[in-house]
Every structure is written in C-alpha cells, then in structure tokens.
Design an enzyme around this catalytic site. Sequence first.
Site, mmCIF file in Angstrom:
data_model
loop_
_atom_site.group_PDB
_atom_site.id
_atom_site.type_symbol
_atom_site.label_atom_id
_atom_site.label_comp_id
_atom_site.label_asym_id
_atom_site.label_seq_id
_atom_site.Cartn_x
_atom_site.Cartn_y
_atom_site.Cartn_z
ATOM 1 N N CYS A 102 18.558 51.502 47.849
ATOM 2 C CA CYS A 102 19.537 51.755 46.788
ATOM 3 C C CYS A 102 20.228 53.093 46.996
ATOM 4 O O CYS A 102 19.806 53.923 47.811
ATOM 5 C CB CYS A 102 18.841 51.797 45.414
ATOM 6 S SG CYS A 102 17.935 50.314 44.959
ATOM 7 N N ASP A 154 49.994 83.003 54.716
ATOM 8 C CA ASP A 154 50.534 82.163 53.652
ATOM 9 C C ASP A 154 50.982 83.039 52.483
ATOM 10 O O ASP A 154 50.219 83.858 51.962
ATOM 11 C CB ASP A 154 49.474 81.166 53.192
ATOM 12 C CG ASP A 154 50.012 80.169 52.191
ATOM 13 O OD1 ASP A 154 50.508 79.122 52.634
ATOM 14 O OD2 ASP A 154 49.962 80.446 50.985
#
Length: 493
Positions: free
Chosen positions: A38, A458
Amino acid sequence: MTSTAALTDEHRYQAVRGRDPRFDGVFFTAVTSTGIYCRPSCPATTPKRENVRFYASSAAAQGAGFRACRRCRPDAVPGSSEWNARADVVGRAMRLINDGVIDREGVGGLAARLGYSERQVQRHLIASLGAGPLALARAQRAHTARVLLQTTSLTAADVAFAAGFASVRQFNDTIREVYAATPTALRESISRAATRAAAADASAAGGTGVALRLAYREPYARGHVFDFLGARAIPGIEEMVGPPGARVYRRTLRFEHGPGIVEVHEQVTGGAWLECRLDLADLRGFTAAIGRVRRLFDLDADPVAVGESFAADPILGPLARKNPGLRSVGAAEPQEMAIRAVLGQQITVAAARTLGGKLVAARGEPLARPGGALTHLFPTAADLAEADFAELGMPGSRKETLRTVSRALADGSLRLDPGADREQAQRELLALRGIGPWTAGYLRMRALSDPDVLLPGDVVIKSALRRAGLGPEETQRWHPWASYAIHYLWSDS
C-alpha cells in the site's frame, strides 16, 4: 523528509500509523499477513508492526511477491521528489524510466544515455530501489495498463501495446501478478457507465482521448502555475481558456509515433490531483505524455520540505506562508524550451510570446486535425538549424544564437532530455555563443527540472535583496530549493 536514506523503519511505521500522505511515493508498505502493498496513507486498518515490510519502490514490493492494494492504488501515487533532486545516475535513470525510455530503447538504450554499462545501471538501481530497470519499467507499464483499461474502451490487445508490453501474454501475466485480477476483471471493477461515458467523449473528440487524474502532494498553488503558463502561452501550440479558478491549459506535444494534445484543469474536484485529458494520435506516447505533464506542472515536488526550508528566511518565509505550495514550473518539450529561452532574451514575457507565435506560424508543423486554437507542433531543432528567421525581425546576432542552439540540439552535442547530466548540460550551454549564465540557469531550472538553481544577475532577486538590506550571500540559504525561491520572488514582483 523525502530522502529514503534518511528514514528509519520506525519513522516509516509512524507515517503509516498517521496515514501521512506526504510520504506517498517516498516508500511503500507491504503486509506479510495479506500479501498486499500500500501507500503510507492507505485508509485500511493499520497492520501490526511485525507484519510490515518497507520498500523504496512499487517494483521492489511487486518483486517480493506483494500485490497492489485495490483500495489505495499505490501505483498511482506522486513520484518521489528525490528523483528530481538527485543528479546521480539513479536520479537520472529514474527520470528516463518515467519518460518511457526502456519501452522505446530497452535497457541498452537507457545505459547508453547514462554513459554506463547495463550491469552498472542494474547494480545502482537495485542498491537504491531494490529493483532493476526492467522491474521498474514493468511496474510503470502495469499502472499505465490499469489506467487505460479503466478509462477507455480499447481492446486488451491495444492496451497491452499502448502500455509498452511486448506481447499480450506478458500483459496478462503482469496484470494478474500485480493486481491479482485479470484485465477483464480490472475493467469491470469500475462503473460500466463511467467507462461508456469516457469512450463516448473520446469518440466525440475524434481521437483516443484518455481522462486521468495526476496526483500531487499538498499544498499545491494551482493559481501560480496557471498564471505562469498562461502568460507565456504561445498561440498555435498553447492556449489558456476559462476564468481564474476554472481555467484549462491546453497544448500540443510531439511524440515518436505521432502528435498529441494535452489539457489540464485548474479547478479543484475534491482531491490532491489535477484533472487531465490526453488526446494522442498513437497511444504508444501515453507514458511519455504523463511524464512530460508531471514535469511541466512539477507534480512530484515536496512542498512541505520546501516550506520548512524557507520558514526562517527573512525574505522567503513570509512569501511561503502567504502562498504555500508554489511550484517550479518545468517544460513539456525541453528542446522547445531552449529555443523559447533564446527568443526571450532581454525582452518582456509578452514580447517573447509574440515572437514565439510568429515562429510557430511560419515554421511549425500543422496538425492534421487541429484542436480548437491548437493548430501546430513547435518546429524541431533540425528544422531550425539553418533557418534565416526572417519572420522574427530580430538582430542578426540573436538569429545566429537560435541557429547555434538548434544545431547543437539536432546533432546531439547538447542534451536536454530527462536523463541529461545537469552540470554537463550547463557547460555545453555556456560554450555556445550567445548563451550566458542566466539563460543556461533558466534552462537548467525549467528544461531539466532542477529544483536548486540560482539565476545569476536576476533583477528580481537583486531587487529583493536590496529592499531587505541583505547581500548576495543570503541566497546560499536557499539551497537545496533555490528554484522555488526564484518562483516565490517572481510571484511577488
């Protein structure tokens, strides 16, 4: 949190007891008393500790003789974010396997792309995941087959080959082993009315449309992703339709056996997934299409780990609390992204979008069957390698950069596929005339889905640091999730 090496079995069991969905896909839990494996968040009764075994992959659990739980569907969980972060051979191999490389090129092709021998690749994967490349690809084929069986009216034979199986017999044997059911039983396990409706939708669309849900870890800032993609959508190959909160992103994709159209819905429909539809000319592109959409929407990320990393940061902490679950948007077509990055150098996002539309209209490949406003495929690198780009009205130096990048992509001297070595790719990019550090970093972040990229120079980053009275050394605190830091700053600019 997502590193399998950092977790002990007791940590894993506590996650199972708490049904913690953050660990879905990070590891799998198998129960010896039932023979079933599971996901950690399975709602079934928590098994006794002595009956539980843990595996790093669904393939390893299947190889140990466990069957997939029909209740929690552990094969459908988000992938581990570890494979996005890791730059070693295992991380690169997993990205390629998820892209369907073994189905197309075999283990030999996987090894050749990685620059290792087949034996070395096998050893590395077994050591990290408890399963070799064939077992990992087999688990992926089984999941693909289940989705197709339960969402289309394709014959079992068509499903088998679309999912990548070599024969119908191999397909039947694998489905029985993984799901303890025949393909017919799997198909009949869902509403027949739902199956007929999906088939009718596909027929009305004139193609082989497949509706599916793409799982992710919560939280997920859908608005940011759709805003980002919508602002950059190039006419002819992309469109964003609908009002905020209920938008649909659509785009064309190129595959080895024919084109496709993907659409992804922004609207929340009650679970930790995005509603998606794939309309493919040939279903053999199904696995690759899912991988590309997952990378584009950054669906395997670990947003909790990112948020915790930024919590104490004076710049990012408030942004992360204000907008949790921000994603680092990837690329559906890495080679296309390289061309788009050059088109966008030193101009606005809107201007770059306009140039992209002109390029697609002039040199894109028309679709035989347009889908609404989607009329073309983006031109290939080979198509652009000697183009004059007269339609773009750009400086000659920028046109030459486009040709240079296109030639490098076309002849293979520059690789931007999911298994590319990121450091090497950045060196190859910087060696090309007209490609600077910002563009190379942007492509490493988006085309190669690197979660830890800082963009040199940037302007948004520099402005944020200046407003906070901090120096550039502050950015070192943003590792190993620097790409997410950039998106948080962009979203606030």
